[in-house]
Design a protein around this motif. Structure first.
Motif, short mmCIF file in Angstrom:
data_model
loop_
_atom_site.label_atom_id
_atom_site.label_comp_id
_atom_site.label_asym_id
_atom_site.label_seq_id
_atom_site.Cartn_x
_atom_site.Cartn_y
_atom_site.Cartn_z
N GLN A 54 30.47 29.41 26.09
CA GLN A 54 31.22 30.63 26.40
C GLN A 54 30.57 31.39 27.55
O GLN A 54 31.26 31.93 28.43
N SER A 55 29.25 31.40 27.58
CA SER A 55 28.53 32.05 28.67
C SER A 55 28.80 31.33 29.99
O SER A 55 29.02 31.98 31.02
N ILE A 56 28.81 30.00 29.97
CA ILE A 56 29.11 29.24 31.18
C ILE A 56 30.51 29.58 31.68
O ILE A 56 30.71 29.78 32.88
N ASP A 57 31.47 29.66 30.77
CA ASP A 57 32.83 30.03 31.16
C ASP A 57 32.86 31.41 31.81
O ASP A 57 33.55 31.62 32.82
N SER A 58 32.09 32.34 31.26
CA SER A 58 32.01 33.69 31.82
C SER A 58 31.34 33.67 33.19
O SER A 58 31.78 34.36 34.12
N PHE A 59 30.27 32.88 33.32
CA PHE A 59 29.60 32.76 34.62
C PHE A 59 30.57 32.23 35.67
O PHE A 59 30.61 32.72 36.80
N GLU A 60 31.37 31.22 35.31
CA GLU A 60 32.32 30.65 36.25
C GLU A 60 33.35 31.68 36.70
O GLU A 60 33.68 31.75 37.88
N ALA A 61 33.84 32.48 35.77
CA ALA A 61 34.80 33.52 36.12
C ALA A 61 34.15 34.56 37.03
O ALA A 61 34.76 35.02 38.01
N GLU A 62 32.92 34.93 36.72
CA GLU A 62 32.21 35.92 37.52
C GLU A 62 31.90 35.37 38.92
O GLU A 62 32.01 36.09 39.92
N ILE A 63 31.56 34.11 38.99
CA ILE A 63 31.30 33.48 40.29
C ILE A 63 32.57 33.51 41.13
O ILE A 63 32.53 33.84 42.32
N ALA A 64 33.70 33.17 40.51
CA ALA A 64 34.97 33.21 41.24
C ALA A 64 35.28 34.61 41.74
O ALA A 64 35.72 34.79 42.89
N ASP A 65 35.04 35.62 40.91
CA ASP A 65 35.26 37.01 41.33
C ASP A 65 34.36 37.38 42.50
O ASP A 65 34.80 38.00 43.47
N GLU A 66 33.09 37.02 42.39
CA GLU A 66 32.14 37.34 43.45
C GLU A 66 32.49 36.62 44.75
O GLU A 66 32.38 37.20 45.83
N MET A 67 32.91 35.37 44.65
CA MET A 67 33.31 34.62 45.84
C MET A 67 34.52 35.27 46.50
O MET A 67 34.58 35.40 47.71
N SER A 68 35.47 35.70 45.68
CA SER A 68 36.65 36.38 46.21
C SER A 68 36.27 37.68 46.89
O SER A 68 36.73 37.98 48.00
N ASP A 69 35.41 38.45 46.23
CA ASP A 69 34.96 39.71 46.83
C ASP A 69 34.21 39.46 48.13
O ASP A 69 34.37 40.20 49.10
N ARG A 70 33.42 38.41 48.16
CA ARG A 70 32.66 38.08 49.36
C ARG A 70 33.61 37.76 50.52
O ARG A 70 33.40 38.20 51.65
N LYS A 71 34.67 37.02 50.21
CA LYS A 71 35.66 36.66 51.24
C LYS A 71 36.43 37.90 51.72
O LYS A 71 36.91 37.93 52.84
#
Length: 75
Positions: A54-71
């Motif tokens: 579940q933590s890995i799933d949350s990390f993946e979602a957070e990574i996607a959010d951060e990547m989007s914000d970075r872009k």
């Protein structure tokens, strides 16, 4: 005065945490396969691995959010 929000390396930190968590899952599975554990001990390890996933799933979602914000302008 509060420090400014520095998000420059959030993706990298999250990726490292995700990889470490995946490694912990693998190590726990090896432990279950290679030792004489009670059913209760195996169940506890499996439950912990479920939480880790579940933590890995949350990390993946957070990574996607951060990547989007970075872009979109965050550095």
């Amino acid at each position: 005065m509060a420090k400014p929000d520095n998000r420059n390396d959030n993706v990298e930190k999250l990726q490292t945490m995700k990889e470490q968590t995946a490694h912990n899952i693998e190590a726990a599975e090896e432990t279950m396969a290679n030792t004489d554990l009670t059913k209760a001990e195996k169940r506890a390890i499996q439950e912990k691995n479920n939480r880790r996933q579940q933590s890995i799933d949350s990390f993946e979602a957070e990574i996607a959010d951060e990547m989007s914000d970075r872009k979109n302008g965050y550095k």
